[in-house]
Design an enzyme around this catalytic site. Sequence first.
Site, short mmCIF file in Angstrom:
data_model
loop_
_atom_site.label_atom_id
_atom_site.label_comp_id
_atom_site.label_asym_id
_atom_site.label_seq_id
_atom_site.Cartn_x
_atom_site.Cartn_y
_atom_site.Cartn_z
N TRP A 202 0.88 -1.17 0.00
CA TRP A 202 0.00 0.00 0.00
C TRP A 202 0.92 1.23 0.00
O TRP A 202 1.53 1.55 1.01
CB TRP A 202 -0.85 0.02 1.25
CG TRP A 202 -2.09 -0.82 1.33
CD1 TRP A 202 -3.35 -0.34 1.57
CD2 TRP A 202 -2.23 -2.25 1.28
NE1 TRP A 202 -4.24 -1.40 1.65
CE2 TRP A 202 -3.58 -2.58 1.47
CE3 TRP A 202 -1.31 -3.30 1.06
CZ2 TRP A 202 -4.06 -3.89 1.46
CZ3 TRP A 202 -1.78 -4.61 1.05
CH2 TRP A 202 -3.14 -4.89 1.24
N ILE A 239 1.39 -3.39 -6.45
CA ILE A 239 1.28 -2.08 -5.81
C ILE A 239 -0.18 -1.69 -5.66
O ILE A 239 -0.96 -1.78 -6.61
CB ILE A 239 2.01 -0.99 -6.63
CG1 ILE A 239 3.53 -1.26 -6.69
CG2 ILE A 239 1.72 0.41 -6.06
CD1 ILE A 239 4.24 -1.12 -5.37
N LYS A 240 -0.55 -1.27 -4.45
CA LYS A 240 -1.88 -0.70 -4.23
C LYS A 240 -1.74 0.81 -4.08
O LYS A 240 -0.91 1.28 -3.30
CB LYS A 240 -2.53 -1.28 -2.98
CG LYS A 240 -3.90 -0.67 -2.69
CD LYS A 240 -4.43 -1.03 -1.31
CE LYS A 240 -5.76 -0.33 -1.05
NZ LYS A 240 -6.27 -0.49 0.32
N GLN A 241 -2.57 1.54 -4.81
CA GLN A 241 -2.48 3.00 -4.78
C GLN A 241 -3.86 3.61 -4.98
O GLN A 241 -4.73 3.03 -5.65
CB GLN A 241 -1.53 3.48 -5.90
CG GLN A 241 -1.27 4.97 -5.92
CD GLN A 241 -0.71 5.50 -4.62
OE1 GLN A 241 -1.48 5.94 -3.76
NE2 GLN A 241 0.61 5.45 -4.48
#
Length: 353
Positions: A202, A239-241
């Site tokens: 995150w 990837i968390k965005q």
Amino acid sequence: MKTHENIVEQLGDKASFYLDHVSEKITKDELQLPDKNFVDKVFVHSNRNPQVLRSLAQLYGHGNLKDTGYLSILPVDQGIEHSAAFSFYKNPDYFDPENIIKLAVEAGCNGVASTFGVLGLNARKYAHKIPFIVKINHNELLTYPNKYDQTLFGKVKNAWDMGAVAVGATIYFGSEESNRQLKEISEAFEEAHNLGMATILWCYLRNDGFKTEKEDYHAAADLTGQANHLGVTIQADIIKQKLPTNNFGFKNIGFGKYDDDMYETLTTVHPIDLCRLQVANCYMGKIGLINSGGGSKGESDLVDAITTAVINKRAGGSGLIMGRKAFQRPLKEGVELIKAVQDVYLDKQITIA
């Protein structure tokens, strides 16, 4: 065809704006796009060991989006991050952690991301039925005054012991504690890879200076893009965005390295192009970008979720990780909302911009 018509209907008068846009700054030909062979194409020659490849294959190969290269993940750690009472008062069923996992199973998610406590209590019953992603750190919120910090809540080995295929973690880039968090999580990810688990980061921004009198740049494309680039540097596999809402963070806040030409060269103000800058910072899509679904606003949740999914998919992203919009409503409605988002990724008429 019916599914596509439903999506167009939900987008309303914005349908053409989102579905017909062509990205001309960073073109689709420059990206590694999601597909059924994504894990082989990206990771087979990497330093990830065969156990990590198997874990990634389990994640990408489960649920309604299996073997598409896209991910639909249910994340529920808000009991810690936002307080349990505030998170679950709209639907108290989710004080019972098994219902969190049931929602992910019923909705056909690729995996469920939650805490040591939630997943650990149900590990023997569900770890072989849906991929577990253990969120290993949290902002516990009770510290007063609140601060921008993430604290480890357990060990990576604990996640492996309960059968998890991946660990997730947050780094608050820009915060006073970010250097310590960066060191902690890079070490945790190394251990996770050694044990054969995948890693999801995150990549969030936290700094009072990122919010000016005129605008909030916590979701600026240039700042979040750089956070993504730091995330892939410590070998996050996914990837968390947050979806970008604006740009020019470096320039308008007045820090870091920037040039007016970089904004002109890399992106436009179109939401898909702003998201593509995030994808580009994930090694041109070789590390999958999943955008967050955001908080629940009530009646607009379905349209908001579908719009976010369309932007992410057409930008070259790898899916959506959506929690509050789904679990803050009855189970059946939550399942329907998640499946509506999955339909965007299954719709072959919605292509990369």
